[in-house]
Design a protein around this motif. Structure first.
Motif, PDB file in Angstrom:
ATOM      1  N   SER A 173      -8.942  28.723 -16.975  1.00  0.00           N
ATOM      2  CA  SER A 173     -10.033  28.465 -17.895  1.00  0.00           C
ATOM      3  C   SER A 173     -11.367  28.497 -17.154  1.00  0.00           C
ATOM      4  O   SER A 173     -11.486  27.981 -16.045  1.00  0.00           O
ATOM      5  CB  SER A 173      -9.802  27.094 -18.514  1.00  0.00           C
ATOM      6  N   GLY A 174     -12.340  29.129 -17.770  1.00  0.00           N
ATOM      7  CA  GLY A 174     -13.677  29.132 -17.182  1.00  0.00           C
ATOM      8  C   GLY A 174     -13.902  30.195 -16.139  1.00  0.00           C
ATOM      9  O   GLY A 174     -14.960  30.241 -15.518  1.00  0.00           O
ATOM     10  N   LYS A 189     -13.222  35.221 -18.279  1.00  0.00           N
ATOM     11  CA  LYS A 189     -12.487  36.233 -19.031  1.00  0.00           C
ATOM     12  C   LYS A 189     -13.181  36.542 -20.356  1.00  0.00           C
ATOM     13  O   LYS A 189     -13.461  37.699 -20.667  1.00  0.00           O
ATOM     14  CB  LYS A 189     -11.066  35.740 -19.337  1.00  0.00           C
ATOM     15  N   SER A 190     -13.433  35.482 -21.109  1.00  0.00           N
ATOM     16  CA  SER A 190     -14.055  35.708 -22.419  1.00  0.00           C
ATOM     17  C   SER A 190     -15.420  36.332 -22.259  1.00  0.00           C
ATOM     18  O   SER A 190     -15.832  37.183 -23.051  1.00  0.00           O
ATOM     19  CB  SER A 190     -14.190  34.396 -23.180  1.00  0.00           C
ATOM     20  N   THR A 191     -16.138  35.897 -21.236  1.00  0.00           N
ATOM     21  CA  THR A 191     -17.460  36.466 -21.001  1.00  0.00           C
ATOM     22  C   THR A 191     -17.362  37.972 -20.813  1.00  0.00           C
ATOM     23  O   THR A 191     -18.114  38.742 -21.424  1.00  0.00           O
ATOM     24  CB  THR A 191     -18.074  35.797 -19.763  1.00  0.00           C
TER      25      THR A 191
HETATM   26  N1  ATP Z   1     -23.636  30.360 -23.152  1.00  0.00           N
HETATM   27  C1  ATP Z   1     -23.305  29.938 -21.929  1.00  0.00           C
HETATM   28  N2  ATP Z   1     -24.236  29.309 -21.155  1.00  0.00           N
HETATM   29  C2  ATP Z   1     -23.916  28.877 -19.913  1.00  0.00           C
HETATM   30  N3  ATP Z   1     -22.713  28.994 -19.355  1.00  0.00           N
HETATM   31  C3  ATP Z   1     -21.749  29.616 -20.057  1.00  0.00           C
HETATM   32  C4  ATP Z   1     -21.992  30.097 -21.380  1.00  0.00           C
HETATM   33  N4  ATP Z   1     -20.855  30.651 -21.845  1.00  0.00           N
HETATM   34  C5  ATP Z   1     -19.947  30.512 -20.869  1.00  0.00           C
HETATM   35  N5  ATP Z   1     -20.478  29.873 -19.802  1.00  0.00           N
HETATM   36  C6  ATP Z   1     -19.796  29.573 -18.547  1.00  0.00           C
HETATM   37  O1  ATP Z   1     -19.266  30.741 -18.036  1.00  0.00           O
HETATM   38  C7  ATP Z   1     -17.993  30.509 -17.457  1.00  0.00           C
HETATM   39  C8  ATP Z   1     -16.999  31.489 -18.000  1.00  0.00           C
HETATM   40  O2  ATP Z   1     -16.776  31.220 -19.354  1.00  0.00           O
HETATM   41  P1  ATP Z   1     -15.694  31.983 -20.215  1.00  0.00           P
HETATM   42  O3  ATP Z   1     -15.806  31.524 -21.601  1.00  0.00           O
HETATM   43  O4  ATP Z   1     -15.817  33.428 -19.970  1.00  0.00           O
HETATM   44  O5  ATP Z   1     -14.345  31.431 -19.587  1.00  0.00           O
HETATM   45  P2  ATP Z   1     -12.865  31.866 -19.958  1.00  0.00           P
HETATM   46  O6  ATP Z   1     -12.323  32.495 -18.782  1.00  0.00           O
HETATM   47  O7  ATP Z   1     -12.835  32.611 -21.238  1.00  0.00           O
HETATM   48  O8  ATP Z   1     -12.202  30.439 -20.146  1.00  0.00           O
HETATM   49  P3  ATP Z   1     -11.167  29.961 -21.275  1.00  0.00           P
HETATM   50  O9  ATP Z   1      -9.845  30.349 -20.798  1.00  0.00           O
HETATM   51  O10 ATP Z   1     -11.356  28.472 -21.246  1.00  0.00           O
HETATM   52  O11 ATP Z   1     -11.554  30.585 -22.572  1.00  0.00           O
HETATM   53  C9  ATP Z   1     -17.641  29.067 -17.732  1.00  0.00           C
HETATM   54  O12 ATP Z   1     -17.826  28.341 -16.538  1.00  0.00           O
HETATM   55  C10 ATP Z   1     -18.627  28.650 -18.757  1.00  0.00           C
HETATM   56  O13 ATP Z   1     -18.989  27.313 -18.534  1.00  0.00           O
END
Ligand code: ATP
Ligand code: ATP
Ligand code: MG
Ligand code: MG
Lengths: 386, 306, 359, 273, 359
Positions: C38-39, C42-44
Motif C-alpha cells: 500500500s502506498g 500503483k494507483s498513482t
Molecule cells: N493527492 C495526493 N496528494 C499527496 N500525496 C498523495 C496524493 N495521492 C496519493 N498520494 C501519496 O502517494 C503515494 C502513492 O499513493 P497510491 O495511491 O498510488 O498508492 P497505492 O500503491 O495505490 O496504494 P494502495 O494499495 O493503498 O491503493 C502514497 O504515499 C500517497 O500518500
C-alpha cells in the motif's frame, strides 16, 4: 416607595434623552415612585400591547397616541380616568379638544402630554429660484408651485410624497380636503365621487405631473426626510417632530422654512394629534396616576419639545416664552387654530395600514385605478367597522 | 456482581435502566415532553382560534363561527394575491439559493489553496439576523443613498437611480435577491458536506467514460445530492414560508400588494387589525399547504428512506 | 489492442516525490500486473496512464502515440475501480452503456452492445437493477461489463478484486484471465495480492516506494526474486530467510547456519569467496525427510492443517521457519523435524544490499 | 485540435477562483459597505454625492451603540438565552437523535416527521397562546422562558441534523464498550457522543445562530431590559427614524466568528437520510 | 474458561426469521468457528451470545449459567470486532484497560495488567499512541489486547482478520492460534474464510440461511462434508462436482460419467443400488498420472501458476474440473491430460437432497 412600569415607543436618541430627562424631573418631584421605562419598537408597539392585554402582563402605564387610542380602549386596555381627571388641578390647562381624542363615550382614558402638529417644510432657496413668493396656501397653488419647482434635469422634484409605510395619513387628509368624510357616527361615510377626485388629484402628482420622486410608492419617513435633506425635494408634509432633524441638516430661514398645510377645495385639513399617557392596570394606580399626570406639567412638556420638537398639549405650556419667542413655531401655533383631530374610530389603524396604503400604492404603480382603490377602501372600511 | 465503576447512585440506576427494553422510549421522552408541553398546546389553541371570532378591538364579538373565516378567505382577493406571491417568492428564492449554493459548494469542493478563507467569507451572510440583513439591503438599495444605484449608474447599466421598491416587479425581484443573498450560504454549507461524501472514483469513472463537466453534474452530482438537496429544500421552504421578517422590513408587502405574502398578511391581520380569528385561519391554511407540500415532497424524494 | 510504453515517468505531489522515474514496456495483448504494498504508487501510476492525474515528467505512449496531453476520454481506455464506482442512481444496463452513451452511440446499437457484454459476463438478468441491489460479485461483473463494452485499446484495473471475499475472488480471477484470453486486449492490473499477480500477469512489475523493484514474468519473479523485498512480498506464507555464511569445504560451496547446512555447488569457483549471506527458502520447497538426508533440522512449534495442506512452523536455531507439508502430516508440537531442500530452489541475498546473489 | 490538459485545468482553476472571488464579494460587499458607512458622519451619508471611502472618520456610532442602549446587557442576555437553548437542545436532542439513530421501532420515520411538523405552524399564531402558557408558569419575561420557546422549534432541527452524525458513528464501538462493562448509557456518553463531537458542535452552532438571531419571539415574550435580546435591542435602535448603521459591530463580529467556526467544523457530511 | 451451550436459539427481525433454532455445544477451552456466507446469521448469533442483541427464543448458557437476561457487561465475555472498534479518542493503553476501568479495577493493577497483555502481544512500545496512528496489524493486536486483559470466560471474535491484507492475515492467524493454546480460554470465532476455520477451530459450525449445516471438527468438515453446500463452501479452489451414476460391474461399484470412471468399492454390498449421484473431488486430490492409471480424462483449458503450485482447469466431458498440480507443470492449453484420484478421498452426494451419501 412603589415601582411602576411604563411602555412607550420612544426609540430615537433624542426621544430617549428627553424621556430620561422627564423621568429625572419626575423622580426629583416624587421620590417615592420609581419609574421603569420599557421601550418597544414603534412598529411592533401594538402587537406587544395587544398580546399583553390578551395574555396578561400589562404594564402599569403606557403611551397612547391618537391613532391607537380607539383600538386600545376597544380591547379594554386602558382604565377609565374620568374621576381622577375631573379632580385634578391640572385639568384646566387643557382645553376640551385635548381630551376629545383621548376620550371614548364620554369617559377619559388618558392624560394628554404632547401633540404632533402637521405642517409643511419648504425650501426657501428653491422657491426663490423658481420665483415663487411664498408657500402655497391652497391645493391649486400647491400644484402650481409643484410644476414650477420640478426640474428633472437637476434631479429635483417639488414634493416628497410619502406613500410607503405611514403614507395613508396624507391620503386620508387629501380625501377629507376634497370633502369626503371617512366615518360618521361609527358608520362608513366615504363619499365615492369626492374620494375618487381626491385620490386622482393626489396620485396624479406622481403619475401625470411627475412632480414627485419616482421612489414615492415605497417612500416612508426616512426616505422623504433624506430626499428633502439631500435637496431632491422642495416641499415636505410632516409634523413638528421632524424639526430637529431638518434644522440639524440645513439652515433655518435661509434654506428652509415652515408653513401650514395648504387648504383643499372643500376643507383645510391639518392634523393635530394629541398623545397622552394612560393607565393599564389597577395595581399601582396611585403612583401610576402621579406619573401620567406629571406629563401634563409645563416643565415636562417643554423638556420634550426642546428635545424632540413634539408640541405641548397643555395650553399653559404653549404660553411659555420658549415657544412664543421662536418664530419657527408660528406655523404650528397657527395650525392649532384650525387643525383637526385624526380619525379616531375602532380599527382605524388597521384599516389605514392594511387597506388605504396598499390601495393607494397600487394606484401609483398602475395596478389599479383611483375608482378601484376607493372601492377597496370603502369595502375595507365596512369590514373593519362591521 | 460488580457492574459499573460509577460511584453515583442515580447514574448507576439510570445506567441499569439503559439496559432494559424501555430505554428507547426513555430517550425520546424528554424531547417529546418538551415539544408537547411548549408547542402542542399553543399550536392547537392557535388552530382553534381560526374557528372563532376573535377581534381584540371587538370584545363583544367573541364566539364560535365555524368555517366563516375560511369562506371569507375564499373571496378575499388579497389572500389569493398573497398565496400567489408566496409561491413565487419561495420558489424563486429557493431555486436561486440552491443554484448559488451548488455553484459555491462545487467551487469550494475543488479544495484549491485558500478555499477555507473563501468558505468563511461566503458563509458570513447566513449568520446575520434577518433584521440586520433587511436594514442593510434597504440602505444599499435606497433610491437616493443606495450604493447599488450609484454603482449601476457609474457602470452605465442604469440611466439614473432606480427606486427598486417602488416598482412591483423590481420590488419582488429585489426582495428575492436579498433573501438569496442571506440564505444561499445555508445551501452551500449543506451541499458542500454532501459533495464531500460523493466518492471521488465516480468522477474518475465518468471521466474515463467520456462524460464532460456538464454530464458529470447532471448524471452524477445532482442525483447523488438528491437527499441532501431534498432535506435542505424542505427545511428552507418551511422557514421561508413561515417568516415574514425580511419582507416586513424591506417592503411591508408593498408597493400595492406586490410583495404581500401569506405570513406577512397573517401577521398584519393579527397585529394591525387585531383580527386573530382570520389571521389564524390564514395560518392554518399555510400550515396545511406546507404539510401537503412536505409530505408529498418527502414521499417523492424519499429522504427518510435509503 | 495496443502496446504501452511508460518512459521515465515521475510524479510529485508538492515536494513529495511519489514515483521516481518508472520505465515499463508492455507488448500488445500483454497483461501487466503492478504489484506492491500500500502506498507504493500503483494507483498513482495507473491514474496517470488513464489521464486522471498529470505526470510530473516522462512520457506515456499507448499504441505508440503519446497520450500525456490527452483527456481520459480521448485515450481510448477503460478502467475498473476497486470500489467499482458504479453510478448508484442508474440501472445496471445504463451503467454498462454509459461510456457508449457519452460517446454518442445510438440507443439501439448501445442496447445490443450492453446485452452482448451482459451475456458474456452472465448478468443479463440483472440489467434492470440498481447497483445497490447487487452482491459484491455482481457489482464486480457490472464494472467489468462497463469496461469491456467500450472495446478499448487498453484496460486498466485498480485492485478490482480486493473488495470480494476469498471464494469470489478466485472465481473472478479465473474469469478475468479467461476474458483476457478471449478479448486479447492489453491490460494493466493493479493489486497487492501476489496470487493475482502470479496467476494473471504475463509481466509483473513489483513496486516499492515509487521504484520498480523487478519487472519480469511471474515465474521469474517468484523463483528468482531480484531482492529480499520482492522475495518476501511474493509468496504466502512468505519466503523463509536465514542469515548464515557461504563456506568452502572439501566438497564445494556450502551454506551454513545454526541447524542448517546446504551443499550449494559441487565445484569451487574462484569468484565465490566465503562471506555472510542470507538464505531464502520457500515453504513449499521444504520437504520432510529422513534425518540423514536433511539439510535443515529443527523443532516443531505450531501445526496448522488448512485442508489442502498443512503449515508447520519450525524452530531452527533461533529462527522460525515455515514449511508447507502434505495435509495428513502427523508431527506434534516440540517434536524434532528434519527437512530437505533442493539447492536449486533456494536464493541467496547480500545481507547489506539485500540484492540477490547469483552463484 | 487537442487542447492541452494542463491548459484546461488552468482554465478550470481560474474559473473556480473567479466564482469564489465574485461570490465572496457578493457576500461581504454589503458588510464592508456597512462598515464604511458606520465610520461616516451622518452628513456624509445623507448626501447627494456618494462617498466610497469616508473622507473623515467618526466612531460616534460605536460610542452611541455602547452607551445608548445598555448594549452589554443585551448581548449578555442573548448569550444567556443562546446558551440555555443550546444546553436544553443538546441534552434532550442528543438523547432523541441517538434513539432515532440506534433503535428501529415501529413508526420511527413518522415520529421524525412529526418532529418536523412542529416547525410548520406559523410562529405568528403560536406566540399568543404560548405567551399564555408561559405566563401561567411564570416564565414570561425570563430568559429561561425564551430559551424554552426557542427549544420548541429548534429542537427538531437539532435532532434531524444530529441523527445523521450518529448514523455515521460506528455501532461496533458502542458494542465494544458495552462488552467492556459500560451500560448503554455509559457507552453513549463515553463513546458515541465524543465520536459525534464534530456533528454535535456543528448542529449546536446551527441552533445557536438561530437562537442568537431570533426576533419575533424575543420581542413578544420579553419586555424588560432584564431579558431583552440583542436583535430586539437592535430593532429599537434602528427604529423607524434612524439610519441603521450602528448594528455593524455586534452583527459582524458574531457572524464572522460563527461562520469561521462552523465552516471549520463542518467537513463531514451531516445529512444521511 | 467455560463451556458454551446454545439451545434452540432463534431470532427474527420483524417478520423475517434470521436464525432458525440453532444448537451448539462447545467444550471448555474449545475453539468454535462459525463459518458461512455473508448474511447467514453468524454475526447475529455472536451478538446474541454477547448480549448485544436479544434472542427471540431459546437459551444460551455460559459455564452452565443462562445469560439471556444479562446485560453484555455482566456476561464476562470479551469481543474482538472486524473493524476492531478501538476507541479513537483514547490511547492504546487506555483502550486496553477500558474494560478494567469500567469494572472499577484500581489504576495500579490496571497498569500492570495492560503492560502484561501488551508484552504478550508485543505492542508495549505502542501504548501511548492513538489508534489512528497504528497500522492494521497493530490495531488488530490492540483489539486482542483489549479482549485478553479482561481474562473473561469466553472470547468472541467477529471476523477479526478480514480487514488485514493477505500476508498479515496469515501472521495474525498463527498468533491467535498460539494465544488460544497459551490462554486456554474458550473462543467463538466468526469468519467466512475457510482457511481460518480450518486452521483455528477445534470445532467448525458451517451455517447457511440461519441453519447449521454441519458441526464437526475441521478435518471432518473438509474431508467428509455433510452436504454439497458445505463441500463447495470449504476449500479454495472449490471442490469439483461431477454428476454421474453409481454402477455395479464385475469388479465392484464404480462411478461413471463422461470422461470419468472411478472404482469406488471392490465388493458389491447389497444395499448399494445403481443410481445417479454427484461426485465431489478436491482439486488437490487430482494427480497427473499416466494414461492407463487415469480415472479422469480431459483437455486442458486454463493453466494458472500461482507460485507454490499451479491451477489447471480441465474440460471433462461438458464440465470444468480444477486440479491443483505441482508448480512446474508443463501442460499447455488444449492438450489432453490424465488424472488419477484416490477413491477414499472422494465424496458422493444425492443429486436431489444434495446430502452426502456414505458407501
Ligand atoms: N493527492 C495526493 N496528494 C499527496 N500525496 C498523495 C496524493 N495521492 C496519493 N498520494 C501519496 O502517494 C503515494 C502513492 O499513493 P497510491 O495511491 O498510488 O498508492 P497505492 O500503491 O495505490 O496504494 P494502495 O494499495 O493503498 O491503493 C502514497 O504515499 C500517497 O500518500
Ligand atoms: N437489524 C436488522 N434488521 C433486519 N434484518 C437484519 C438486521 N440485522 C441483520 N439482519 C439480517 O439478518 C441476516 C443475518 O445477518 P448477519 O449480520 O448475522 O450476517 P453475517 O452472517 O454476519 O454476514 P456477514 O458475513 O456479511 O457479516 C442478514 O440477512 C441481514 O440482512
Ligand atoms: Mg491504490
Ligand atoms: Mg457479520
Amino acid at each position: 416607595a412603589s415601582a411602576i412600569s411604563y411602555w412607550h415607543h420612544f426609540t430615537s436618541q433624542s426621544e430617549m434623552a428627553s424621556l430620561l430627562k422627564i423621568i429625572g424631573l419626575f423622580q426629583a418631584a416624587n421620590t417615592d415612585v420609581a419609574v421603569t421605562q420599557e421601550n418597544i419598537p414603534n412598529s411592533e408597539y401594538m402587537a406587544k400591547v395587544s398580546s399583553a392585554v390578551l395574555a396578561g402582563g400589562r404594564p402599569d402605564t403606557a403611551m397612547v397616541i391618537a391613532e391607537r387610542f380607539a383600538d386600545l380602549t376597544a380591547m379594554e386596555g386602558l382604565i377609565d380616568l374620568t374621576d381622577r381627571v375631573n379632580g385634578w388641578a391640572g385639568k384646566t390647562n387643557f382645553p376640551d379638544n385635548r381630551w376629545t381624542g383621548l376620550s371614548s363615550n364620554g369617559a377619559i382614558y388618558a392624560v394628554p402630554a404632547f401633540a404632533f402638529v402637521d405642517w409643511m417644510y419648504y425650501r426657501t432657496d428653491y422657491f426663490e429660484e423658481a420665483g415663487l413668493a411664498g408657500p402655497p396656501k391652497t391645493f391649486d397653488e400647491f400644484l402650481e408651485a409643484c410644476r414650477k419647482l420640478t426640474d428633472p434635469s437637476k434631479g429635483r422634484f417639488a414634493f416628497g410624497m410619502r406613500a410607503g409605510a405611514g403614507g395613508f395619513k396624507y391620503v386620508i387628509d387629501v380625501m377629507e380636503a376634497f370633502g369626503s368624510p371617512i366615518v360618521k357616527d361609527g358608520q362608513p361615510a366615504i363619499d365615492r365621487a369626492a374620494a375618487i377626485e381626491a385620490v386622482t388629484f393626489y396620485s396624479d402628482l406622481f403619475l401625470k405631473e411627475k412632480v414627485v420622486p419616482p421612489s414615492a410608492p415605497n417612500d416612508s419617513y426616512r426616505q422623504i426626510m433624506e430626499a428633502f435633506r439631500t435637496g431632491q425635494t422642495a416641499m415636505l408634509w410632516h409634523h413638528t417632530g421632524s424639526l430637529n432633524e431638518i434644522s440639524g441638516a440645513m439652515k433655518q430661514g435661509e434654506q428652509f422654512s415652515t408653513a401650514p398645510m395648504p387648504a383643499g377645495p372643500k376643507a383645510h385639513i391639518a392634523r393635530v394629534a394629541y398623545a397622552g399617557n394612560g393607565i393599564m392596570k389597577e395595581d399601582n394606580i396611585e403612583a401610576a396616576w402621579q406619573w401620567v399626570s406629571f406629563w401634563g406639567q409645563t416643565d415636562a412638556a417643554v423638556a420634550l419639545l426642546e428635545g424632540t420638537g413634539y408640541f405641548p398639549a397643555s395650553a399653559a405650556a404653549l404660553q411659555d416664552q420658549r415657544i412664543t419667542g421662536n418664530p419657527i413655531y408660528g406655523a404650528a401655533v397657527k395650525t392649532l387654530d384650525f387643525g383637526r383631530l385624526p380619525n379616531n374610530f375602532i380599527g382605524a389603524a388597521g384599516w389605514s395600514e392594511n387597506v388605504v396604503n396598499p390601495a393607494f400604492q397600487s394606484v401609483l404603480t398602475g395596478q389599479s385605478t383611483p375608482e378601484q382603490a376607493v372601492d377597496r377602501m370603502t369595502q375595507g372600511l365596512e369590514a373593519a367597522l362591521r | 456482581m460488580t457492574s459499573s465503576a460509577s460511584r453515583y447512585l442515580p447514574f448507576r440506576a439510570l445506567g441499569e435502566l439503559s439496559e432494559t427494553r424501555y430505554w428507547m422510549y426513555l430517550l425520546l421522552l424528554p424531547s417529546l415532553v418538551l415539544i408537547l408541553l411548549v408547542i402542542a398546546y399553543p399550536t392547537l389553541y392557535g388552530m382553534a382560534i381560526s374557528f372563532r371570532e376573535m377581534r381584540l378591538t371587538r370584545p363583544g364579538l367573541d364566539g364560535w363561527v365555524g368555517f366563516k373565516h375560511y369562506a371569507a378567505m375564499w373571496s378575499d382577493p388579497v389572500f389569493w394575491i398573497a398565496l400567489k406571491n408566496t409561491v413565487v417568492w419561495v420558489t424563486a428564492a429557493v431555486v436561486l439559493e440552491l443554484a448559488l449554493g451548488l455553484l459555491t459548494a462545487t467551487a469550494l469542493n475543488r479544495d484549491l489553496p485558500g478555499t477555507k478563507i473563501f468558505a468563511v467569507l461566503i458563509l458570513l451572510p447566513y449568520f446575520l439576523p434577518n433584521v440586520v440583513a433587511g436594514h442593510m439591503w434597504a440602505l444599499m438599495l435606497d433610491p437616493r443613498l443606495g450604493v447599488i444605484n450609484d454603482i449601476l449608474v457609474r457602470m452605465g447599466v442604469l440611466q439614473s437611480y432606480k427606486a427598486w421598491f417602488a416598482d412591483p416587479n423590481a420590488a419582488l425581484a429585489a426582495t428575492i435577491l436579498v433573501e438569496a443573498w442571506h440564505g444561499f450560504p445555508f445551501f452551500a454549507l449543506l451541499l458542500l458536506a454532501g459533495l464531500k461524501s460523493i466518492p471521488e472514483d465516480l468522477y474518475k469513472a465518468a471521466a474515463v467514460d467520456g462524460a464532460g463537466v456538464a454530464a458529470q453534474l447532471r448524471l452524477i452530482t445532482l442525483p447523488m445530492l438528491k437527499t441532501v438537496i431534498a432535506a435542505a429544500v424542505i427545511l428552507r421552504v418551511i422557514s421561508l414560508v413561515n417568516s415574514p421578517d425580511l419582507l416586513l422590513i424591506l417592503t411591508g408587502g408593498g408597493p400595492g400588494d406586490a410583495t404581500q405574502v401569506l405570513s406577512l398578511y397573517a401577521f398584519q391581520t393579527a397585529y394591525k387589525e387585531f383580527n386573530f380569528g382570520y389571521a389564524s385561519a390564514l395560518s392554518v391554511v399555510m400550515f396545511v399547504i406546507l404539510m401537503i407540500f412536505a409530505v408529498a415532497y418527502i414521499r417523492m424524494s424519499r429522504i427518510t428512506k435509503e | 489492442m495496443a502496446t504501452l510504453s511508460i518512459k521515465d515517468v515521475r510524479k510529485s505531489y508538492g515536494s513529495v516525490q511519489v514515483l521516481h522515474g518508472v520505465d515499463i514496456e508492455l507488448e500488445d495483448g500483454g497483461f501487466l500486473v503492478l504489484l506492491g504494498p500500500s502506498g507504493c504508487g500503483k494507483s498513482t501510476l495507473l491514474n496517470m496512464i488513464a489521464g486522471l492525474d498529470d505526470t510530473s515528467g516522462g512520457d506515456i505512449l499507448i499504441g505508440g502515440r503519446s497520450v500525456v496531453d490527452l483527456a481520459p476520454k480521448d485515450r481510448n481506455i477503460a478502467m475498473v475501480f476497486q470500489s467499482y464506482a458504479l453510478y448508484p442512481t442508474m440501472s445496471v444496463a445504463r451503467n454498462i452503456g454509459f461510456g457508449l452513451e457519452m460517446r454518442g452511440v445510438g440507443a439501439d446499437k448501445r442496447k445490443r452492445a450492453v446485452e452482448d457484454a451482459a451475456r458474456l459476463l452472465q448478468i443479463s438478468h440483472l440489467l434492470d437493477r440498481r447497483p445497490a441491489n447487487l452482491s459484491g460479485g455482481q457489482r464486480q461483473r457490472v464494472a467489468m461489463g462497463r469496461a469491456i463494452v467500450r472495446d478499448p485499446e487498453l484496460f486498466l484495473f485498480d485492485e478490482p478484486l480486493s473488495n470480494l471475499d476469498a471464494k469470489l475472488r478466485v472465481e473472478m480471477r479465473t474469469e478475468i484471465k479467461r476474458l483476457h484470453e478471449r478479448l486479447g486486449t492489453s491490460i494493466v492490473y493493479v493489486t497487492h495480492d501476489q496470487i493475482e499477480a502470479m496467476t494473471l500477469g504475463t509481466k509483473v512489475a513489483v513496486m516499492k516506494g515509487g521504484h520498480i523493484q523487478q519487472l519480469a514474468d511471474p515465474r521469474t519473479v517468484y523463483e528468482r526474486p531480484a531482492n529480499m523485498f520482492v522475495a518476501s512480498f511474493i509468496g504466502s506464507p512468505a519466503m523463509n530467510f536465514l542469515p548464515g555464511r557461504l563456506v568452502r569445504d572439501a566438497n564445494g560451496v556450502r551454506f551454513e547456519a545454526s541447524g542448517v547446512s546446504i551443499a550449494m555447488l559441487a565445484g569451487k569457483p574462484a569468484e565465490i569467496s566465503e562471506r555472510p549471506v542470507i538464505l531464502g527458502m520457500r515453504p513449499e520447497e521444504l520437504k520432510v525427510a529422513a534425518r540423514d538426508q536433511a539439510s535443515v533440522t529443527g523443532v516443531i512449534d505450531v501445526v496448522e492443517p488448512t485442508g489442502p495442506e498443512t503449515m508447520v512452523t519450525v524452530q531452527v536455531g533461533d529462527r522460525s521457519v515455515m514449511a508447507r507439508v502434505p495435509p495428513r502430516f502427523a508431527g506434534q508440537r516440540n517434536e524434532a523435524i528434519f527437512l530437505a531442500v533442493d539447492p536449486a530452489s533456494v536464493n541467496l541475498f547480500d545481507p547489506d544490499t539485500e540484492q540477490r546473489i547469483d552463484i | 485540435m487537442i487542447e492541452s490538459k494542463r491548459h484546461r485545468r488552468l482554465i478550470a482553476n481560474i474559473a473556480t477562483y473567479t466564482v469564489l472571488v465574485s461570490l465572496s464579494a457578493f457576500c461581504i460587499g454589503p458588510m464592508v459597505w456597512m462598515f464604511l458607512t458606520s465610520l461616516k458622519y451622518e452628513a456624509d451619508i445623507v448626501t447627494q454625492t456618494m462617498q466610497y471611502i469616508p473622507s473623515r472618520i467618526t466612531f460616534d456610532n460605536y460610542v452611541a451603540i455602547w452607551t445608548q442602549s445598555g448594549f452589554p446587557l443585551l448581548i449578555g442576555n442573548s448569550l444567556v438565552v443562546t446558551l440555555l437553548t443550546v444546553t436544553i437542545c443538546v441534552v434532550t436532542g442528543t438523547l432523541a437523535a441517538y434513539a432515532f439513530s440506534r433503535f428501529a421501532f415501529r413508526g420511527r420515520d413518522r415520529l421524525m416527521l412529526g418532529y418536523l411538523v412542529v416547525r410548520m405552524f406559523p410562529a405568528v399564531m403560536v406566540i399568543i397562546p404560548l405567551y399564555v402558557v408561559m405566563r401561567g408558569v411564570g416564565l414570561v419575561d425570563s430568559r429561561f422562558g425564551l430559551a424554552l420557546a426557542y427549544t420548541s422549534f429548534l429542537l427538531p432541527l437539532f435532532v434531524w441534523m444530529l441523527k445523521g452524525f450518529f448514523d455515521s458513528a460506528p455501532r461496533e464501538l458502542e458494542s465494544a464498550a458495552r462488552i467492556d462493562g459500560s451500560t448503554r448509557l455509559g457507552a453513549m456518553v463515553r463513546i458515541v457522543v465524543p465520536l459525534a463531537r464534530n456533528g454535535l458542535v456543528a448542529s449546536s452552532v446551527f441552533i445557536a445562530i438561530a437562537a442568537w438571531n431570533e426576533f419575533l419571539f424575543a420581542l413578544m415574550l420579553t419586555t424588560g431590559q432584564g431579558s431583552r435580546t440583542w436583535p430586539v435591542g437592535l430593532q429599537l435602535m434602528v427604529g423607524e427614524f434612524q439610519l441603521p448603521w450602528a448594528f455593524w459591530p455586534p452583527a459582524a463580529s458574531s457572524a464572522s466568528s460563527r461562520s469561521s467556526f462552523s465552516s471549520l467544523s463542518s467537513n463531514e457530511p451531516w445529512f444521511r437520510g
